[in-house]
Design an enzyme around this catalytic site. Structure first.
Site, PDB file in Angstrom:
ATOM      1  N   LYS A   1      37.185  75.168  -6.482  1.00  0.00           N
ATOM      2  CA  LYS A   1      36.851  76.496  -6.991  1.00  0.00           C
ATOM      3  C   LYS A   1      38.108  77.307  -7.280  1.00  0.00           C
ATOM      4  O   LYS A   1      38.150  78.085  -8.246  1.00  0.00           O
ATOM      5  CB  LYS A   1      35.950  77.222  -5.999  1.00  0.00           C
ATOM      6  CG  LYS A   1      34.513  76.702  -5.974  1.00  0.00           C
ATOM      7  CD  LYS A   1      33.647  77.528  -5.049  1.00  0.00           C
ATOM      8  CE  LYS A   1      32.167  77.169  -5.190  1.00  0.00           C
ATOM      9  NZ  LYS A   1      31.880  75.779  -4.852  1.00  0.00           N
TER      10      LYS A   1
ATOM     11  N   HIS B   1      21.514  81.116  -0.535  1.00  0.00           N
ATOM     12  CA  HIS B   1      22.332  80.744  -1.696  1.00  0.00           C
ATOM     13  C   HIS B   1      21.836  79.478  -2.374  1.00  0.00           C
ATOM     14  O   HIS B   1      22.550  78.878  -3.182  1.00  0.00           O
ATOM     15  CB  HIS B   1      23.810  80.588  -1.297  1.00  0.00           C
ATOM     16  CG  HIS B   1      24.314  81.716  -0.456  1.00  0.00           C
ATOM     17  ND1 HIS B   1      24.382  83.006  -0.927  1.00  0.00           N
ATOM     18  CD2 HIS B   1      24.745  81.758   0.828  1.00  0.00           C
ATOM     19  CE1 HIS B   1      24.847  83.794   0.030  1.00  0.00           C
ATOM     20  NE2 HIS B   1      25.065  83.070   1.106  1.00  0.00           N
TER      21      HIS B   1
ATOM     22  N   ARG C   1      27.681  68.304 -13.669  1.00  0.00           N
ATOM     23  CA  ARG C   1      26.582  67.337 -13.544  1.00  0.00           C
ATOM     24  C   ARG C   1      25.328  67.937 -14.167  1.00  0.00           C
ATOM     25  O   ARG C   1      25.315  69.092 -14.592  1.00  0.00           O
ATOM     26  CB  ARG C   1      26.308  67.050 -12.060  1.00  0.00           C
ATOM     27  CG  ARG C   1      26.045  68.327 -11.253  1.00  0.00           C
ATOM     28  CD  ARG C   1      25.647  68.024  -9.827  1.00  0.00           C
ATOM     29  NE  ARG C   1      25.725  69.178  -8.969  1.00  0.00           N
ATOM     30  CZ  ARG C   1      24.826  70.145  -8.890  1.00  0.00           C
ATOM     31  NH1 ARG C   1      23.752  70.108  -9.665  1.00  0.00           N
ATOM     32  NH2 ARG C   1      24.974  71.160  -8.051  1.00  0.00           N
TER      33      ARG C   1
ATOM     34  N   GLU D   1      35.620  85.972  -2.198  1.00  0.00           N
ATOM     35  CA  GLU D   1      35.248  86.755  -3.369  1.00  0.00           C
ATOM     36  C   GLU D   1      34.617  88.061  -2.931  1.00  0.00           C
ATOM     37  O   GLU D   1      33.940  88.116  -1.894  1.00  0.00           O
ATOM     38  CB  GLU D   1      34.233  86.003  -4.248  1.00  0.00           C
ATOM     39  CG  GLU D   1      34.793  84.842  -5.019  1.00  0.00           C
ATOM     40  CD  GLU D   1      33.731  84.167  -5.873  1.00  0.00           C
ATOM     41  OE1 GLU D   1      32.542  84.527  -5.729  1.00  0.00           O
ATOM     42  OE2 GLU D   1      34.080  83.294  -6.674  1.00  0.00           O
TER      43      GLU D   1
END
Length: 666
Positions: free
Chosen positions: A116, A235, A292, A200
């Site tokens: 990430k 999430h 994917r 974040e």
């Protein structure tokens, strides 16, 4: 084109790929673990090869075993599906070195987007908007704490190599950060073999919108609309829809452009998804790219009329994309609901067991059910507990919502706890129907989603009838007087009391027999005339006070599952002749709520703790479950060590509560 493709996955996605290959005239090879030996995907493939024991690390995540299976089966290509090795750059490279085509993006693209932090740097250079945060290499806990303080709470901790909702923690206050960071790192290491994280700024009430992108080996990249995946728990996505509702044309255009820019930045090939958070003001921020096929790809297929798996296979064989950006059009609205074996009323705890009854709505051009589960299959602790994906399409969102409600009311599952009723309430909730979509929707609507409804009298009466008339009466039944079920008595009228429980609610139904299939029933002060209209297997029609009602009844042990008027009621029967000692865990029980693995002991033997303190962490079905102190007291000893497997219901530790004077008893 390929003659034979091996599917390095299981369940519904394996079945989905097999169906597309069959349509294209391509032979398929399924792989299975010991837990999946009799699974649907292993049965419907042309060939099935065992790859190891049930734990995924010894089977579906074992690259050597999968490549060996491909060689033995003569497969020219491998489709990884999603999950497991689908975003593993080493697996993609190993396929290439073995002379087998990996149906997916190049290893370099997987590696670039797999981190990430590295992906954010790439997106920054490509001009894609980013969320404020820290994505550097310094992983010192104190340094990360300082960065979180500087960003400002709430912040989100994310596993660098994460995906699928794992390795993510929201932190609302400074004093929560250290424990959340440790938990996130443990989960990241267990799931991805990498415990590095990034931070974040947590956006309050954002929408989660993702863009479906597709690239080929000829340098073409297009986007195929976008999906809204805002409805989530922990999430993980629960409901997905396409196109994302209530976006301006300008925002849709900018999201598509950003998605294509992200894909081009890594020379992307095959299907991929670029995920964004959209704030209240219409701004959007890059979150991650999934290299994917996505679980929710069917909603894109439903509005475009395309088969994305077929596109993947053709692109992997060297063909160009069949459409240009201008030719890619959409029609109508599609919604997907993920049906899980879980208990929404208890924090979505996974449910493990065998499927006794499974009935899905009939497939049509408007309704699609993707599943790898059939009746008598077991939901095990080894893999994700998803039973099926229910996808609907219609001309408008409003019509699609109505069709989803109808289809959920037709979905019947017995044997494991499931979220079908939860999903029905979710898509009829005010927030969902009025387009108040954001990632906190489930939390906001929680009271409505788990609220207990009054038990309809019809369901109770049908359950009571099923207790006393467990078998259908038909022309082939034994006609001897000993088989008669008419309640006849030589001296008097036969009356029987049936006690039924639904959750914590108990009701008694008094039944008086009036002849074959005829009853007079009483609940409280109300009386009912009840009779069978017809009965065939699990299908029953009853007449209650002149009103004919259709239902389905499934008996499972001492439980009676009644499906009536689109609802499912599980009644427990208190049989007075069944004398069996019941062992119930008392308040504050320290029993394992599910089978799993102990990942951490978060207290020490002899340590005094306050009520609610973390004592032990279990992991099962990709989810961590923390065992908390039921009261103030002392941890006497642990019965298991980190790494041990435990069964549901075992006592995890010895705990001594404080007495009223604040001292540990004993």
């Amino acid at each position: 084109m390929f003659d034979t493709i091996l599917i390095a996955n299981r369940g519904e996605i394996a079945c989905r790929i097999i169906a597309t290959c069959r349509k294209m005239g391509i032979r398929t090879v399924a792989v299975y673990s010991d837990a999946d030996a009799h699974s649907l995907h292993a049965r419907v493939a042309d060939t099935a090869v065992r790859i190891g024991p049930a734990p995924s690390r010894e089977s579906y995540l074992n690259i050597a075993h999968i490549l060996d299976a491909a060689r033995r089966a003569g497969a020219q290509a491998i489709h990884p599906g999603y999950g497991f090795l689908s975003e593993n750059a080493e697996f993609a490279e190993a396929c290439t070195h073995a002379g087998i085509v990996f149906i997916g993006p190049p290893a370099a693209a997987i590696r670039a987007m797999g981190s990430k932090a590295a992906a954010k740097e790439l997106m920054r250079n490509a001009g894609v908007p980013l969320t404020p945060g820290y994505d550097g290499t310094n992983q010192d806990p104190e340094f990360l704490q300082q960065q979180a303080d500087a960003i400002g709470y709430p912040v989100m901790i994310k596993a660098n190599a994460g995906g699928g909702g794992k390795g993510m923690r929201r932190v609302d206050a400074r004093d929560e950060f250290a424990a959340s960071l440790a938990s996130c790192k443990r989960e990241a290491l267990a799931s991805f073999g990498d415990d590095s994280v990034l931070l974040e700024k947590y956006l309050v009430e954002p929408r989660h919108v993702e863009v479906q992108v597709f690239g080929d080996t000829h340098g073409n990249v297009i986007s195929l609309s976008e999906r809204d995946c805002s409805v989530q728990r922990r999430h993980q996505k629960v409901i997905e829809e396409a196109p994302a509702p209530n976006l301006s044309d300008d925002l849709r255009r900018r999201l598509g452009e950003a998605g294509r820019s992200a894909a081009k930045a890594v020379d992307y090939v095959s299907a991929g998804t670029v995920e964004f958070l959209v704030d209240r003001d219409g701004g959007f921020h890059f979150m991650e790219m999934n290299t994917r096929l996505q679980v929710e790809h069917p909603v894109t297929e439903m509005i475009t009329g395309l088969d994305l798996v077929e596109w993947q296979i053709r692109v992997a064989a060297g063909e160009p994309l069949p459409l240009t950006q201008k030719q890619a059009t959409t029609r109508g609205h599609a919604i997907e609901a993920r049906i899980y074996a879980e208990d929404p009323a208890h924090d979505f705890r996974p449910s493990i067991g065998r499927i006794i009854h499974l009935r899905a709505p009939m497939a049509s051009e408007n309704v699609r059910v993707d599943t790898g589960i059939k009746k008598r299959d077991a939901i095990t602790p080894f893999y994700d507990p998803m039973i099926a994906k229910l996808i609907v399409w219609d001309e408008s969102r409003e019509m699609a919502v109505r069709r989803m409600v109808q289809s959920l009311e037709e979905f019947e599952i017995v044997g494991v706890g499931n979220n079908v009723e939860f999903l029905r309430r979710l898509v009829t909730s005010r927030s969902f129907t009025e387009l108040h979509l954001d990632t906190s929707l489930i939390e906001r609507e929680h009271e409505w989603l788990v609220k207990e409804e009054a038990i309809p009298e019809s369901a109770l009466l049908i359950a009571a009838m099923s207790v006393i008339e467990p078998h259908a009466v038909n022309e082939n039944s034994d006609s001897s007087p000993w088989a008669a079920r008419d309640g006849w008595r030589m001296n008097g009228v036969r009356e029987r009391a049936i006690r039924l429980k639904l959750g914590d609610t108990a009701r008694e139904v008094a039944i008086r027999y009036r002849g074959e299939g005829q009853f007079r029933m009483r609940m409280d002060e109300r009386r009912f005339e009840v009779s069978y209209g017809s009965r065939n297997d699990n299908e029953v029609q009853v007449v209650i006070d002149g009103k004919r009602i259709g239902a389905r009844v499934i008996a499972a042990g001492t439980a009676y599952h009644v499906f009536v008027d689109g609802r499912h009621y599980e009644f427990g029967y208190d049989d007075p002749l069944n004398i069996e000692t019941q062992h119930h865990a008392g308040e504050g029980s320290l029993l394992a709520p599910m089978p799993g693995r102990v990942v951490a002991l978060t207290a020490e033997p002899g340590q005094r703790v306050q009520m609610g303190a973390s004592l032990l962490v279990l992991e099962a079905m990709k989810m961590e479950c923390t065992i908390h102190a039921p009261a103030a007291g002392r941890v006497e000893s642990f019965n298991f060590a980190a790494g041990d497997q435990v069964d549901e219901g075992v006592e995890l530790l010895q705990f001594i509560r404080d007495d009223e004077n604040g001292k540990a008893n004993g």
